[in-house]
Scaffold this motif. Structure first.
Motif, PDB file in Angstrom:
ATOM      1  N   ASN A  30       0.816  -1.214   0.000  1.00  0.00           N
ATOM      2  CA  ASN A  30       0.000   0.000   0.000  1.00  0.00           C
ATOM      3  C   ASN A  30       0.854   1.269   0.000  1.00  0.00           C
ATOM      4  O   ASN A  30       1.054   1.916   1.033  1.00  0.00           O
ATOM      5  CB  ASN A  30      -0.948   0.019   1.205  1.00  0.00           C
ATOM      6  CG  ASN A  30      -1.950   1.163   1.088  1.00  0.00           C
ATOM      7  OD1 ASN A  30      -2.384   1.504   0.002  1.00  0.00           O
ATOM      8  ND2 ASN A  30      -2.307   1.765   2.218  1.00  0.00           N
ATOM      9  N   TYR A  31       1.337   1.596  -1.189  1.00  0.00           N
ATOM     10  CA  TYR A  31       1.975   2.886  -1.452  1.00  0.00           C
ATOM     11  C   TYR A  31       1.275   3.504  -2.643  1.00  0.00           C
ATOM     12  O   TYR A  31       0.890   2.791  -3.588  1.00  0.00           O
ATOM     13  CB  TYR A  31       3.474   2.726  -1.714  1.00  0.00           C
ATOM     14  CG  TYR A  31       4.215   2.281  -0.483  1.00  0.00           C
ATOM     15  CD1 TYR A  31       4.606   3.195   0.490  1.00  0.00           C
ATOM     16  CD2 TYR A  31       4.469   0.937  -0.267  1.00  0.00           C
ATOM     17  CE1 TYR A  31       5.238   2.779   1.639  1.00  0.00           C
ATOM     18  CE2 TYR A  31       5.104   0.513   0.885  1.00  0.00           C
ATOM     19  CZ  TYR A  31       5.485   1.438   1.837  1.00  0.00           C
ATOM     20  OH  TYR A  31       6.102   1.024   2.991  1.00  0.00           O
ATOM     21  N   THR A  32       1.093   4.811  -2.628  1.00  0.00           N
ATOM     22  CA  THR A  32       0.262   5.482  -3.617  1.00  0.00           C
ATOM     23  C   THR A  32       0.688   5.161  -5.040  1.00  0.00           C
ATOM     24  O   THR A  32      -0.142   4.815  -5.893  1.00  0.00           O
ATOM     25  CB  THR A  32       0.295   7.000  -3.379  1.00  0.00           C
ATOM     26  OG1 THR A  32      -0.170   7.279  -2.051  1.00  0.00           O
ATOM     27  CG2 THR A  32      -0.596   7.710  -4.375  1.00  0.00           C
TER      28      THR A  32
ATOM     29  N   GLU B 228      -0.476   6.043  10.093  1.00  0.00           N
ATOM     30  CA  GLU B 228      -1.341   6.072   8.919  1.00  0.00           C
ATOM     31  C   GLU B 228      -1.086   7.360   8.160  1.00  0.00           C
ATOM     32  O   GLU B 228      -0.668   8.369   8.708  1.00  0.00           O
ATOM     33  CB  GLU B 228      -2.814   5.964   9.315  1.00  0.00           C
ATOM     34  CG  GLU B 228      -3.163   4.590   9.896  1.00  0.00           C
ATOM     35  CD  GLU B 228      -4.645   4.265   9.784  1.00  0.00           C
ATOM     36  OE1 GLU B 228      -5.293   4.771   8.839  1.00  0.00           O
ATOM     37  OE2 GLU B 228      -5.143   3.525  10.637  1.00  0.00           O
ATOM     38  N   ASP B 229      -1.363   7.302   6.836  1.00  0.00           N
ATOM     39  CA  ASP B 229      -1.214   8.481   5.968  1.00  0.00           C
ATOM     40  C   ASP B 229       0.183   9.089   6.095  1.00  0.00           C
ATOM     41  O   ASP B 229       0.357  10.291   6.265  1.00  0.00           O
ATOM     42  CB  ASP B 229      -2.273   9.543   6.304  1.00  0.00           C
ATOM     43  CG  ASP B 229      -3.686   9.004   6.123  1.00  0.00           C
ATOM     44  OD1 ASP B 229      -3.895   8.230   5.173  1.00  0.00           O
ATOM     45  OD2 ASP B 229      -4.555   9.359   6.923  1.00  0.00           O
ATOM     46  N   SER B 230       1.204   8.213   5.988  1.00  0.00           N
ATOM     47  CA  SER B 230       2.589   8.652   6.030  1.00  0.00           C
ATOM     48  C   SER B 230       3.047   9.057   4.635  1.00  0.00           C
ATOM     49  O   SER B 230       2.264   9.049   3.679  1.00  0.00           O
ATOM     50  CB  SER B 230       3.466   7.524   6.581  1.00  0.00           C
ATOM     51  OG  SER B 230       4.815   7.910   6.645  1.00  0.00           O
ATOM     52  N   THR B 231       4.322   9.398   4.514  1.00  0.00           N
ATOM     53  CA  THR B 231       4.900   9.733   3.225  1.00  0.00           C
ATOM     54  C   THR B 231       4.641   8.606   2.227  1.00  0.00           C
ATOM     55  O   THR B 231       4.855   7.443   2.533  1.00  0.00           O
ATOM     56  CB  THR B 231       6.432   9.928   3.367  1.00  0.00           C
ATOM     57  OG1 THR B 231       6.676  10.775   4.486  1.00  0.00           O
ATOM     58  CG2 THR B 231       7.024  10.551   2.108  1.00  0.00           C
ATOM     59  N   HIS B 232       4.178   8.951   1.043  1.00  0.00           N
ATOM     60  CA  HIS B 232       3.911   8.015  -0.057  1.00  0.00           C
ATOM     61  C   HIS B 232       2.663   7.176   0.151  1.00  0.00           C
ATOM     62  O   HIS B 232       2.374   6.314  -0.677  1.00  0.00           O
ATOM     63  CB  HIS B 232       5.092   7.062  -0.314  1.00  0.00           C
ATOM     64  CG  HIS B 232       6.421   7.717  -0.434  1.00  0.00           C
ATOM     65  ND1 HIS B 232       6.656   8.749  -1.302  1.00  0.00           N
ATOM     66  CD2 HIS B 232       7.590   7.478   0.201  1.00  0.00           C
ATOM     67  CE1 HIS B 232       7.926   9.117  -1.191  1.00  0.00           C
ATOM     68  NE2 HIS B 232       8.508   8.369  -0.280  1.00  0.00           N
ATOM     69  N   THR B 233       1.910   7.368   1.221  1.00  0.00           N
ATOM     70  CA  THR B 233       0.859   6.417   1.554  1.00  0.00           C
ATOM     71  C   THR B 233      -0.424   7.111   1.984  1.00  0.00           C
ATOM     72  O   THR B 233      -0.401   8.032   2.783  1.00  0.00           O
ATOM     73  CB  THR B 233       1.304   5.499   2.711  1.00  0.00           C
ATOM     74  OG1 THR B 233       2.559   4.926   2.398  1.00  0.00           O
ATOM     75  CG2 THR B 233       0.305   4.389   2.946  1.00  0.00           C
ATOM     76  N   ALA B 234      -1.553   6.601   1.451  1.00  0.00           N
ATOM     77  CA  ALA B 234      -2.870   6.925   1.994  1.00  0.00           C
ATOM     78  C   ALA B 234      -3.309   5.712   2.797  1.00  0.00           C
ATOM     79  O   ALA B 234      -3.604   4.660   2.235  1.00  0.00           O
ATOM     80  CB  ALA B 234      -3.853   7.237   0.879  1.00  0.00           C
ATOM     81  N   GLY B 235      -3.334   5.837   4.115  1.00  0.00           N
ATOM     82  CA  GLY B 235      -3.596   4.693   4.963  1.00  0.00           C
ATOM     83  C   GLY B 235      -2.304   4.058   5.432  1.00  0.00           C
ATOM     84  O   GLY B 235      -1.230   4.652   5.360  1.00  0.00           O
ATOM     85  N   LYS B 236      -2.409   2.820   5.906  1.00  0.00           N
ATOM     86  CA  LYS B 236      -1.248   2.121   6.461  1.00  0.00           C
ATOM     87  C   LYS B 236      -0.340   1.610   5.345  1.00  0.00           C
ATOM     88  O   LYS B 236      -0.789   1.283   4.256  1.00  0.00           O
ATOM     89  CB  LYS B 236      -1.711   0.957   7.332  1.00  0.00           C
ATOM     90  CG  LYS B 236      -2.502   1.387   8.568  1.00  0.00           C
ATOM     91  CD  LYS B 236      -2.917   0.186   9.394  1.00  0.00           C
ATOM     92  CE  LYS B 236      -3.892  -0.684   8.624  1.00  0.00           C
ATOM     93  NZ  LYS B 236      -4.326  -1.867   9.418  1.00  0.00           N
TER      94      LYS B 236
END
Length: 328
Positions: free
Chosen positions: A105-107, A139-147
């Motif tokens: 799970n990376y954008t 959650e919602d870290s760099t490159h990511t929406a969610g975990k």
């Protein structure tokens, strides 16, 4: 920066050439792509395709082979492969029974793999997908929406790879994967950051006496920076977070993965595992399998991650199913 490389912009291509040279009895590279595919595929079985940015070796190419992945698609370091590259991976992997994409799970990964899925479907290939989001740190870290998707992805590769090898249908594998992803959770800690070759410096700075809980596999920020703790203290912190996430119940059975993040000696991984064992002994749960090693790395990051999977149904049998891959 000290690395055994040639030109920084050639590391992925040259790595893949070396990988195929070393493991040519099991895998091959699709010409003019970054796709590594099984050399001896079996017809009429669901194909598993995974991948993502390079720098996490042996993930994902190291898990291509009988009983795990059919193909892996490599992007540039910490960068998703393009939709066209993923499409080539899907086409190379397809055995006539459909393709299941396993996506961290990376954008960028989610977007590009989903675009490739649509392109493949337009060519008549039946494709399903799973998005792995096992990192409970933030959650919602760099490159990511969610975990984020991290080392728990390897457990998904292993269990679903066994299901495919045993002839499970694509529909049933998708249902199994949906349930499995819900029961896989990970959290990590870093003592140093990763250094991307084309950048030439660490992704973040930690003092000699500092470490950070919850850092991602691309040097994304975690949830707490502190003075360096003992292995026992780190195990206590990570197990407590996983206990909270799972809400341990008496009699449950788990599988356990200690994953080195790239520069962590096996000696330290085993010390950490011993401390995890002591923490879990305080809980009324059982551990059915243990796996230790650098499986989902972050280049030269010094640190470890801890993954637990709550086992259901016949998942233990699938975990124990034999494989023939380069890095298991």
């Amino acid at each position: 920066m000290k690395k055994i490389i040639n030109q920084p912009d050639q590391v992925v291509d040259q790595m893949l050439k070396g990988f195929v040279y070393a493991n040519g009895e099991l895998v091959k590279r699709v010409p003019n792509t970054t796709v590594i595919v099984q050399k001896h595929k079996e017809k009429n079985k669901v194909a598993l395709v995974s991948g993502g940015g390079s720098g996490h070796e042996p993930a994902h190419a190291g898990f291509v082979g009988k009983g795990m992945l059919t193909a892996a698609v490599a992007g540039e370091v910490f960068t998703s492969p393009s939709p066209d590259q993923v499409l080539e991976g899907i086409k190379a992997a397809d055995n006539g029974a459909g393709v299941l994409l396993i996506i961290k799970n990376y954008t960028g990964d989610v977007m590009n793999f989903e675009m490739a899925k649509e392109l493949a479907e337009a060519e008549g290939i039946v494709v399903e997908q799973l998005i792995v989001d096992d990192d409970i740190a933030v959650e919602d870290s760099t490159h990511t929406a969610g975990k984020r998707g991290v080392a728990g992805t390897v457990i998904v590769h292993k269990i679903l790879g066994a299901a495919a090898d045993l002839g499970m249908s694509l529909t049933d594998m998708k249902a199994l994967g949906d349930e499995l992803v819900k029961q896989v959770k990970s959290i990590g800690v870093a003592l140093t950051a990763a250094t991307v070759p084309e950048v030439g410096k660490p992704g973040f700075s930690l003092a000699d006496d500092e470490m950070e809980y919850g850092v991602g596999i691309h040097s994304e920020p975690g949830y707490h920076r502190t003075k360096v703790k003992s292995s026992s203290a780190i195990a206590e912190e990570l197990v407590s977070k996983l206990k909270q996430a799972f809400d341990f119940q008496s009699g449950e059975t788990y599988g356990l993965l200690v994953n080195g993040l790239g520069a962590t000696p096996l000696m330290e991984q085993y010390i950490f595992l011993h401390d995890v064992e002591k923490q879990l002994a305080n809980e009324d749960v059982s551990v059915a399998f243990k796996k230790v090693g650098a499986l989902m790395t972050s280049l030269d990051m010094n640190g470890v991650s801890l993954t637990l999977v709550k086992l259901e149904q016949d998942w233990l049998k699938l975990w124990q199913h034999p494989v023939d891959v380069t890095d298991w």
